[in-house]
Design a protein around this motif. Structure first.
Motif, PDB file in Angstrom:
ATOM      1  N   LEU A 172       0.830  -1.198   0.000  1.00 29.05           N
ATOM      2  CA  LEU A 172       0.000   0.000   0.000  1.00 29.05           C
ATOM      3  C   LEU A 172       0.865   1.247   0.000  1.00 29.05           C
ATOM      4  CD1 LEU A 172      -2.722  -1.021   2.595  1.00 29.05           C
ATOM      5  CD2 LEU A 172      -2.903  -1.000   0.115  1.00 29.05           C
ATOM      6  N   PHE A 173       1.890   1.262   0.825  1.00 30.18           N
ATOM      7  CA  PHE A 173       2.776   2.408   0.898  1.00 30.18           C
ATOM      8  C   PHE A 173       3.446   2.673  -0.442  1.00 30.18           C
ATOM      9  CE2 PHE A 173       7.136   3.916   1.719  1.00 30.18           C
ATOM     10  CZ  PHE A 173       6.820   5.189   2.162  1.00 30.18           C
ATOM     11  N   LEU A 174       3.921   1.642  -1.092  1.00 26.18           N
ATOM     12  CA  LEU A 174       4.606   1.830  -2.363  1.00 26.18           C
ATOM     13  C   LEU A 174       3.651   2.303  -3.449  1.00 26.18           C
ATOM     14  CD1 LEU A 174       7.064  -1.161  -2.351  1.00 26.18           C
ATOM     15  CD2 LEU A 174       7.599   1.248  -2.179  1.00 26.18           C
ATOM     16  N   PHE A 175       2.420   1.781  -3.463  1.00 30.80           N
ATOM     17  CA  PHE A 175       1.437   2.274  -4.423  1.00 30.80           C
ATOM     18  C   PHE A 175       1.229   3.763  -4.230  1.00 30.80           C
ATOM     19  CE2 PHE A 175      -0.569  -2.093  -4.611  1.00 30.80           C
ATOM     20  CZ  PHE A 175      -0.109  -2.353  -5.879  1.00 30.80           C
ATOM     21  N   ALA A 176       1.061   4.153  -3.002  1.00 30.29           N
ATOM     22  CA  ALA A 176       0.833   5.550  -2.710  1.00 30.29           C
ATOM     23  C   ALA A 176       2.033   6.389  -3.090  1.00 30.29           C
ATOM     24  CB  ALA A 176       0.512   5.734  -1.236  1.00 30.29           C
ATOM     25  N   LEU A 177       3.193   5.938  -2.771  1.00 31.94           N
ATOM     26  CA  LEU A 177       4.385   6.690  -3.094  1.00 31.94           C
ATOM     27  C   LEU A 177       4.589   6.821  -4.583  1.00 31.94           C
ATOM     28  CD1 LEU A 177       6.906   5.402  -0.458  1.00 31.94           C
ATOM     29  CD2 LEU A 177       5.604   7.498  -0.485  1.00 31.94           C
ATOM     30  N   LEU A 178       4.220   5.807  -5.282  1.00 33.83           N
ATOM     31  CA  LEU A 178       4.409   5.778  -6.718  1.00 33.83           C
ATOM     32  C   LEU A 178       3.789   6.972  -7.407  1.00 33.83           C
ATOM     33  CD1 LEU A 178       5.195   4.197  -9.278  1.00 33.83           C
ATOM     34  CD2 LEU A 178       3.024   3.073  -9.104  1.00 33.83           C
ATOM     35  N   LYS A 231      12.279  11.624  -3.457  1.00 31.20           N
ATOM     36  CA  LYS A 231      11.802  10.653  -2.477  1.00 31.20           C
ATOM     37  C   LYS A 231      10.328  10.918  -2.171  1.00 31.20           C
ATOM     38  CE  LYS A 231      15.931   8.923  -1.671  1.00 31.20           C
ATOM     39  NZ  LYS A 231      16.543   8.775  -2.947  1.00 31.20           N
ATOM     40  N   LEU A 232       9.609   9.852  -1.916  1.00 29.43           N
ATOM     41  CA  LEU A 232       8.193   9.928  -1.594  1.00 29.43           C
ATOM     42  C   LEU A 232       8.000   9.473  -0.152  1.00 29.43           C
ATOM     43  CD1 LEU A 232       7.107   8.206  -4.880  1.00 29.43           C
ATOM     44  CD2 LEU A 232       7.165  10.648  -4.420  1.00 29.43           C
ATOM     45  N   VAL A 233       7.358  10.314   0.649  1.00 27.32           N
ATOM     46  CA  VAL A 233       7.262  10.061   2.085  1.00 27.32           C
ATOM     47  C   VAL A 233       5.795  10.128   2.518  1.00 27.32           C
ATOM     48  CG1 VAL A 233       7.983  10.851   4.370  1.00 27.32           C
ATOM     49  CG2 VAL A 233       9.527  11.102   2.411  1.00 27.32           C
ATOM     50  N   PRO A 234       5.293   9.081   3.194  1.00 28.60           N
ATOM     51  CA  PRO A 234       3.900   9.112   3.655  1.00 28.60           C
ATOM     52  C   PRO A 234       3.733  10.082   4.820  1.00 28.60           C
ATOM     53  CG  PRO A 234       4.967   7.149   4.484  1.00 28.60           C
ATOM     54  CD  PRO A 234       5.959   7.825   3.569  1.00 28.60           C
ATOM     55  N   GLU A 235       2.562  10.686   4.905  1.00 24.15           N
ATOM     56  CA  GLU A 235       2.269  11.593   6.012  1.00 24.15           C
ATOM     57  C   GLU A 235       2.290  10.846   7.342  1.00 24.15           C
ATOM     58  OE1 GLU A 235      -0.791  15.160   6.394  1.00 24.15           O
ATOM     59  OE2 GLU A 235      -1.816  13.223   6.292  1.00 24.15           O
ATOM     60  N   ASN A 236       1.795   9.612   7.344  1.00 17.88           N
ATOM     61  CA  ASN A 236       1.770   8.794   8.550  1.00 17.88           C
ATOM     62  C   ASN A 236       2.734   7.630   8.377  1.00 17.88           C
ATOM     63  OD1 ASN A 236       1.229   7.197  10.748  1.00 17.88           O
ATOM     64  ND2 ASN A 236      -0.952   6.942  10.305  1.00 17.88           N
ATOM     65  N   MET A 237       3.814   7.617   9.131  1.00 17.67           N
ATOM     66  CA  MET A 237       4.836   6.568   9.012  1.00 17.67           C
ATOM     67  C   MET A 237       4.555   5.357   9.893  1.00 17.67           C
ATOM     68  SD  MET A 237       7.105   7.423   6.776  1.00 17.67           S
ATOM     69  CE  MET A 237       8.533   6.418   7.151  1.00 17.67           C
ATOM     70  N   GLU A 238       3.456   5.362  10.632  1.00 21.13           N
ATOM     71  CA  GLU A 238       3.142   4.250  11.526  1.00 21.13           C
ATOM     72  C   GLU A 238       2.971   2.947  10.747  1.00 21.13           C
ATOM     73  OE1 GLU A 238      -0.513   2.955  14.421  1.00 21.13           O
ATOM     74  OE2 GLU A 238       0.007   5.073  14.301  1.00 21.13           O
ATOM     75  N   VAL A 296       5.031   1.485   8.719  1.00 23.81           N
ATOM     76  CA  VAL A 296       5.692   1.453   7.418  1.00 23.81           C
ATOM     77  C   VAL A 296       7.094   0.887   7.576  1.00 23.81           C
ATOM     78  CG1 VAL A 296       6.547   2.852   5.505  1.00 23.81           C
ATOM     79  CG2 VAL A 296       4.348   3.386   6.545  1.00 23.81           C
ATOM     80  N   ASP A 297       7.418  -0.145   6.779  1.00 23.04           N
ATOM     81  CA  ASP A 297       8.752  -0.732   6.868  1.00 23.04           C
ATOM     82  C   ASP A 297       9.588  -0.493   5.615  1.00 23.04           C
ATOM     83  OD1 ASP A 297       7.315  -2.415   5.251  1.00 23.04           O
ATOM     84  OD2 ASP A 297       7.535  -4.180   6.499  1.00 23.04           O
ATOM     85  N   VAL A 298       9.119   0.354   4.710  1.00 23.80           N
ATOM     86  CA  VAL A 298       9.874   0.717   3.516  1.00 23.80           C
ATOM     87  C   VAL A 298      10.825   1.842   3.892  1.00 23.80           C
ATOM     88  CG1 VAL A 298       9.709   1.663   1.197  1.00 23.80           C
ATOM     89  CG2 VAL A 298       7.992   0.056   1.988  1.00 23.80           C
ATOM     90  N   SER A 299      12.105   1.686   3.548  1.00 20.23           N
ATOM     91  CA  SER A 299      13.064   2.717   3.913  1.00 20.23           C
ATOM     92  C   SER A 299      13.323   3.708   2.796  1.00 20.23           C
ATOM     93  CB  SER A 299      14.383   2.085   4.359  1.00 20.23           C
ATOM     94  OG  SER A 299      14.938   1.323   3.313  1.00 20.23           O
ATOM     95  N   THR A 300      13.231   3.278   1.531  1.00 21.48           N
ATOM     96  CA  THR A 300      13.508   4.155   0.401  1.00 21.48           C
ATOM     97  C   THR A 300      12.504   3.904  -0.710  1.00 21.48           C
ATOM     98  OG1 THR A 300      15.872   4.021   0.883  1.00 21.48           O
ATOM     99  CG2 THR A 300      15.252   4.836  -1.286  1.00 21.48           C
TER     100      THR A 300
END
Length: 153
Positions: A5-11, A106-113, A115-119
């Motif tokens: 989910l995080f990567l989709f959003a960052l994409l 770099k793409l950074v989520p507003e909520n990092m709770e 999240v295990d993606v580092s880059t």
């Protein structure tokens, strides 16, 4: 699933940036506030010490129950809302939405709770294609994901 989910959003959250990657590919993200269908997902992860690789292909134009798409909407300076949809029982269903900030390439989520993606890095952005790669580490070891999207509308 959280890293997916995080990567989709960052994409898709990089709509105001023009930049160059290491191979000098120009990223044209000014026009990416759109709907994008996932066409491929490749990468690897570790489970019980074993490296598991995958290469999955999708057709969001003729979706099956494993297809996904995202929409991107700019909601502020360097801030975007990414909404995720999955194709289930003959319909696209919204299942997740999050806000993302653009910091350079770099793409950074507003909520990092959780999240295990580092880059997460934008690899390609054009009028019809979007490619993002992410890497990180979880309790089982390192992982890498590369998402390729195609414009749907």
């Amino acid at each position: 699933m959280k890293k997916v989910l995080f990567l989709f959003a960052l994409l898709v959250s990089v709509m105001g940036l023009s930049s160059c990657s290491d191979d000098e590919t120009v990223l044209d993200v000014n026009q990416l506030e759109e709907t994008w269908g996932l066409v491929s997902l490749t990468g690897y992860y570790y489970e019980d010490g074993e490296k598991i690789s995958y290469n999955e292909n999708y057709n969001p134009f003729e979706p099956t129950n494993d297809c996904e798409k995202i929409t991107i909407e700019k909601i502020g300076d360097n801030k975007y809302q990414v909404t995720h949809y999955e194709y289930t029982n003959g319909n696209w269903r919204r299942y997740y939405s999050e806000n993302i900030f653009l910091e350079g390439d770099k793409l950074v989520p507003e909520n990092m709770e959780g999240v295990d993606v580092s880059t997460v890095r934008l690899i390609e952005a054009s009028s019809d294609k979007l490619v993002v790669e992410g890497q990180g580490e979880d309790e089982d070891g390192a992982f890498y994901d590369k998402y390729s999207y195609q414009r749907m509308e």
